[in-house]
Design an enzyme around this catalytic site. Structure first.
Site, PDB file in Angstrom:
ATOM      1  N   ASN A   1       0.688  -1.364   0.212  1.00 27.15           N
ATOM      2  CA  ASN A   1       0.344  -0.111  -0.226  1.00 27.15           C
ATOM      3  C   ASN A   1       0.799   1.037   0.102  1.00 27.15           C
ATOM      4  OD1 ASN A   1      -3.187  -0.711   0.033  1.00 27.15           O
ATOM      5  ND2 ASN A   1      -2.064  -2.028   1.494  1.00 27.15           N
TER       6      ASN A   1
ATOM      7  N   LEU B   1      -2.472   2.353  17.527  1.00 24.43           N
ATOM      8  CA  LEU B   1      -1.858   4.544  18.288  1.00 24.43           C
ATOM      9  C   LEU B   1      -3.096   5.018  19.300  1.00 24.43           C
ATOM     10  CD1 LEU B   1      -2.276   6.147  14.381  1.00 24.43           C
ATOM     11  CD2 LEU B   1      -0.267   5.151  15.783  1.00 24.43           C
TER      12      LEU B   1
ATOM     13  N   ASN C   1      -6.799   5.130   7.578  1.00 22.35           N
ATOM     14  CA  ASN C   1      -6.136   3.915   7.083  1.00 22.35           C
ATOM     15  C   ASN C   1      -7.158   3.314   7.066  1.00 22.35           C
ATOM     16  OD1 ASN C   1      -4.852   1.346   8.666  1.00 22.35           O
ATOM     17  ND2 ASN C   1      -6.802   0.693  10.094  1.00 22.35           N
TER      18      ASN C   1
ATOM     19  N   HIS D   1      -8.275  -0.635   5.839  1.00 22.46           N
ATOM     20  CA  HIS D   1      -8.735  -1.895   6.639  1.00 22.46           C
ATOM     21  C   HIS D   1      -9.202  -2.856   5.565  1.00 22.46           C
ATOM     22  CE1 HIS D   1      -9.363  -4.400  10.491  1.00 22.46           C
ATOM     23  NE2 HIS D   1     -10.638  -4.849   9.819  1.00 22.46           N
TER      24      HIS D   1
ATOM     25  N   ASP E   1     -10.807   0.935  15.035  1.00 22.24           N
ATOM     26  CA  ASP E   1     -11.806   1.195  13.013  1.00 22.24           C
ATOM     27  C   ASP E   1     -12.708   0.580  13.291  1.00 22.24           C
ATOM     28  OD1 ASP E   1      -9.219  -0.856  12.365  1.00 22.24           O
ATOM     29  OD2 ASP E   1      -9.936  -2.500  12.557  1.00 22.24           O
TER      30      ASP E   1
END
Ligand code: GAR
Length: 193
Positions: A22, A98, A112, A114, A150
């Site tokens: 990524n 984090l 982020n 996921h 998440d």
């Protein structure tokens, strides 16, 4: 919504722990004229991350923090981010969570990627769990990072069909290809006028 001013691109740090595919996709994207970001810093918690090689290939500054003492490592990272005037963090396969302290003290946006269709399958082993659960689809999600794992605002998602013959590995490979497209798209979505 954050607006781009002039021709300055947004100073971005990418956090990795592993392979960095990524990261590579984000670097390629950042080099496009239309891209609102520039990648100024690569951060890893793992000196063995294969993705660190991209720092050398693309001449990007890299820093590794051992995370033996999470609080201390996070303070050092925050210092490094400030020093480099980083305004955007892209987590890209960064396998450390984090802390609230970090999130509160970074004055910018944290994204982020996921490998599931959030809010389904937060956390680890997403592909295995999606297959076990007999889901018809899985996929990937780009979201804003907040202090709950998440769970921040979803920017974009891409669905991927789970075939009968899929294993966690084949599904992961299929989803990863989509991740490489989704992350740049989500960044465009956030920062474009
Ligand atoms: C990607 O599939 C990413 O979505 C996932 O790790 C992989 C990293 O691959 N991230 C997470 O599971 C975060 N919880 P890469 O190093 O080749 O980009």
């Amino acid at each position: 919504m954050v607006l781009l001013t002039g021709f300055n691109k947004i100073k971005t740090a990418v956090f990795i722990s592993g392979k960095g595919s990524n990261l590579k996709a984000l670097i390629k994207f950042s080099k496009l004229k239309k891209s609102p970001i520039n990648i100024n810093l690569i951060i890893s918690n793992n000196p063995k991350s294969k993705g660190l090689k991209f720092a050398k290939i693309f001449k990007i500054k890299k820093k590794v923090f051992n995370y033996n003492h999470k609080n201390l490592s996070e303070k050092k990272i925050l210092f490094e981010l400030k020093k480099n005037k980083i305004k955007l963090i892209c987590l890209a396969g960064f396998m450390k969570i984090l802390s609230k302290y970090f999130i509160k003290n970074f004055k910018g946006i944290i994204l982020n990627i996921h490998p599931s269709l959030l809010p389904k399958f937060k956390g680890l082993n997403t592909h295995e769990r999606a297959i076990k659960n007999k889901e018809k689809y899985s996929g990937c999600t780009v979201h804003i990072v907040n202090s709950k794992l998440d769970s921040g605002k979803i920017i974009l998602q891409k669905k991927v069909k789970i075939q009968k013959y899929d294993t966690p590995k084949t599904l992961a490979d299929k989803i990863l290809i989509q991740e490489h497209k989704l992350y740049p798209k989500a960044i465009m979505e956030i920062f474009s006028l």
